[in-house]
Design an enzyme around this catalytic site. Structure first.
Site, short mmCIF file in Angstrom:
data_model
loop_
_atom_site.label_atom_id
_atom_site.label_comp_id
_atom_site.label_asym_id
_atom_site.label_seq_id
_atom_site.Cartn_x
_atom_site.Cartn_y
_atom_site.Cartn_z
N LYS A 155 1.46 -1.05 0.25
CA LYS A 155 0.28 0.12 0.10
C LYS A 155 1.32 1.56 0.23
O LYS A 155 1.38 1.62 0.70
CB LYS A 155 -0.98 0.11 1.07
CG LYS A 155 -2.11 0.87 1.15
CD LYS A 155 -2.66 1.54 2.54
CE LYS A 155 -2.20 2.26 3.28
NZ LYS A 155 -1.84 3.27 3.44
N ASP A 182 -2.71 4.23 -1.99
CA ASP A 182 -3.98 5.14 -1.03
C ASP A 182 -3.90 6.83 -1.39
O ASP A 182 -3.33 7.04 -0.18
CB ASP A 182 -3.91 4.46 0.22
CG ASP A 182 -4.63 5.06 1.37
OD1 ASP A 182 -5.15 5.66 0.83
OD2 ASP A 182 -3.97 4.93 2.28
N LYS A 192 -6.87 8.54 -1.77
CA LYS A 192 -8.19 9.02 -1.19
C LYS A 192 -8.61 9.58 -2.18
O LYS A 192 -8.96 11.34 -1.49
CB LYS A 192 -8.19 9.75 0.01
CG LYS A 192 -7.80 8.16 0.90
CD LYS A 192 -7.46 8.83 2.29
CE LYS A 192 -6.65 7.51 3.34
NZ LYS A 192 -5.51 7.46 3.34
N HIS A 205 -10.97 13.11 -3.69
CA HIS A 205 -11.82 13.61 -3.11
C HIS A 205 -11.94 15.28 -4.21
O HIS A 205 -11.67 15.71 -3.63
CB HIS A 205 -12.64 14.23 -1.99
CG HIS A 205 -13.45 14.05 -1.22
ND1 HIS A 205 -13.74 14.16 0.52
CD2 HIS A 205 -15.30 14.58 -1.87
CE1 HIS A 205 -15.05 15.08 0.06
NE2 HIS A 205 -14.93 14.82 -0.54
N ASP A 206 -13.36 14.72 -4.82
CA ASP A 206 -12.77 16.00 -5.88
C ASP A 206 -14.36 16.10 -6.45
O ASP A 206 -15.25 15.74 -6.84
CB ASP A 206 -11.63 16.79 -6.71
CG ASP A 206 -11.30 17.66 -6.53
OD1 ASP A 206 -11.93 18.89 -7.19
OD2 ASP A 206 -9.98 18.47 -6.77
N ILE A 207 -14.64 17.13 -7.78
CA ILE A 207 -15.24 17.78 -8.62
C ILE A 207 -15.53 16.04 -9.55
O ILE A 207 -14.52 15.53 -10.19
CB ILE A 207 -15.68 19.12 -9.32
CG1 ILE A 207 -14.64 18.14 -10.24
CG2 ILE A 207 -16.10 19.71 -8.85
CD1 ILE A 207 -14.64 19.72 -11.27
N PRO A 208 -16.46 15.43 -9.73
CA PRO A 208 -16.56 14.29 -10.46
C PRO A 208 -15.77 14.37 -11.82
O PRO A 208 -14.81 13.34 -12.21
CB PRO A 208 -18.03 14.69 -10.99
CG PRO A 208 -18.56 14.61 -10.02
CD PRO A 208 -17.56 15.71 -9.41
N THR A 260 -12.72 15.81 -12.14
CA THR A 260 -11.09 15.63 -12.08
C THR A 260 -10.84 14.37 -11.35
O THR A 260 -10.15 13.56 -11.51
CB THR A 260 -11.29 16.74 -11.24
OG1 THR A 260 -11.24 17.99 -10.71
CG2 THR A 260 -10.12 16.78 -9.93
N THR A 316 -10.62 5.42 10.26
CA THR A 316 -10.39 4.73 11.16
C THR A 316 -9.98 5.33 12.05
O THR A 316 -9.65 4.79 14.15
CB THR A 316 -9.55 3.41 11.77
OG1 THR A 316 -8.39 3.78 10.93
CG2 THR A 316 -10.40 2.54 11.07
N ARG A 335 -4.49 -3.88 15.09
CA ARG A 335 -3.46 -3.77 15.52
C ARG A 335 -3.00 -5.32 16.71
O ARG A 335 -4.43 -6.29 17.36
CB ARG A 335 -3.62 -3.46 17.12
CG ARG A 335 -3.43 -1.64 16.21
CD ARG A 335 -1.55 -1.19 15.73
NE ARG A 335 -1.17 0.06 15.82
CZ ARG A 335 -1.47 0.70 14.24
NH1 ARG A 335 -1.90 -0.46 13.23
NH2 ARG A 335 -1.41 1.44 14.01
N ARG A 350 2.67 0.34 10.39
CA ARG A 350 3.90 0.25 12.21
C ARG A 350 3.88 -0.92 12.72
O ARG A 350 5.14 -1.46 13.13
CB ARG A 350 3.30 1.26 13.15
CG ARG A 350 3.48 2.59 12.91
CD ARG A 350 3.01 3.56 13.29
NE ARG A 350 1.50 3.96 13.11
CZ ARG A 350 0.88 4.96 13.22
NH1 ARG A 350 1.59 5.87 14.42
NH2 ARG A 350 -0.56 4.64 12.64
#
Length: 238
Positions: free
Chosen positions: A32, A59, A61, A63-66, A68, A124, A186, A216
Site C-alpha cells: 500500500k 491510497d 483518497k 475527493h474532488d468534482i466528478p 477531476t 479508523t 493491531r 507500524r
C-alpha cells in the site's frame, strides 16, 4: 493469506521503502502506497513495485468534482495499480465518475486490468465524538459507514475502506462479495498509536474483512519480516 495482507509503506522516500521491501522479499503481500510516499517518489515507484511482482493499492483518497476524479482514475489505471480509492463523502456521481475513468483507460489500452475501486467511509482514527461534533455527521459511526457503503455499491465500486469492526454489517448490507479493506489492525499487545477503532488480525478475518492494512506493527518492528509472518499465521488460523 499473504495476498490479503496489505503492508503500508508509510515512508518519506523510496529508499526507506525499499529497505523494508528487501526484508519482506518472497512474501507475496500487497503493498500500500499512501500520499506521503507517492508525493515523494511518484509514479516511477509504482512501476517499480509492479516490476517486482507486487499487487499495489494506491491510497490517495481522491475527493474532488466528478470530472477531476474521472481523469485521476484514468491516470491511475494507466499506471497499472491493482486498487485505488476515493472518498465516499464525495457523493455517488463522483464515485461513478471514478469507475468511468478506469473503464475508459482499459478501453483505450485493453492490455490493462481494471483495478478494484474502493471508497473510504470513515477513517479508523475517527471516533464517534469527532464524527458528530467536529465533522457534523449525526448518528453512530456504524450508521454512517453502512450508508456510505451502500452508496458506493450503488455507484459501481468494488468495496470500501472501513474499520474491521464494521466488516460484518457491511457484508450484510452490500453482500459478501463487496470488499472490505480494513486498517486499524493491531496485534494483541501492540500500541494503538492514533487509531481508535481496532481489531487483531484474527478478529478482523473472522469478522469478514477481505484485506488487512498493517503499517507500524510491521514497519516499526525490530524484525519486520517476523512480524509480517506472525500476522499472516494469525490470519491463517482465524
Amino acid at each position: 493469506m499473504a495476498g490479503r495482507l496489505m503492508v503500508a509503506l508509510d515512508y518519506p522516500n523510496a529508499d526507506q521503502a525499499r529497505a523494508l521491501i528487501e526484508q519482506l522479499e518472497g512474501i507475496p503481500c500487497y503493498m500500500k502506497v499512501g500520499m506521503q510516499l507517492f508525493y515523494a517518489a511518484g509514479p516511477d515507484f509504482i512501476r517499480e513495485l509492479k516490476e517486482r511482482g507486487y499487487s499495489v493499492f494506491l491510497d490517495v483518497k481522491m475527493h474532488d468534482i466528478p470530472n477531476t476524479v474521472r481523469g485521476g482514475a484514468e491516470s491511475l489505471t494507466q499506471l497499472g495499480v491493482d486498487m485505488f480509492n476515493v472518498h465516499a463523502a464525495g457523493g455517488a456521481a463522483m464515485m461513478a465518475a471514478a469507475v468511468e475513468g478506469a473503464a475508459r483507460a482499459v478501453s483505450l489500452q485493453p492490455a490493462l486490468q481494471l483495478p478494484l475501486i474502493i471508497a473510504v467511509t470513515q477513517l479508523t482514527s475517527t471516533s464517534q465524538e469527532v464524527m458528530n461534533r467536529e465533522i457534523g455527521i449525526a448518528g453512530t459511526v456504524t450508521d454512517a459507514v453502512v450508508r456510505y457503503a451502500k452508496l458506493a455499491a450503488e455507484a459501481g465500486l468494488h468495496g470500501v475502506v472501513a474499520s474491521p469492526q464494521e466488516s460484518e454489517v457491511i457484508a450484510e448490507a452490500c453482500g459478501p462479495e463487496f470488499r472490505t479493506v480494513t486498517p486499524g489492525i493491531r496485534p494483541a499487545g501492540a500500541s494503538l498509536d492514533d487509531q481508535s477503532r481496532v481489531m487483531t488480525p484474527g478478529q478482523a478475518i473472522r469478522q469478514g474483512s477481505h484485506y488487512l492494512v498493517v503499517g507500524r506493527p510491521i514497519t516499526a518492528a525490530a524484525d519486520p519480516r517476523a512480524a509480517a509472518l506472525t500476522i499472516i499465521e494469525e490470519m491463517s488460523q482465524a
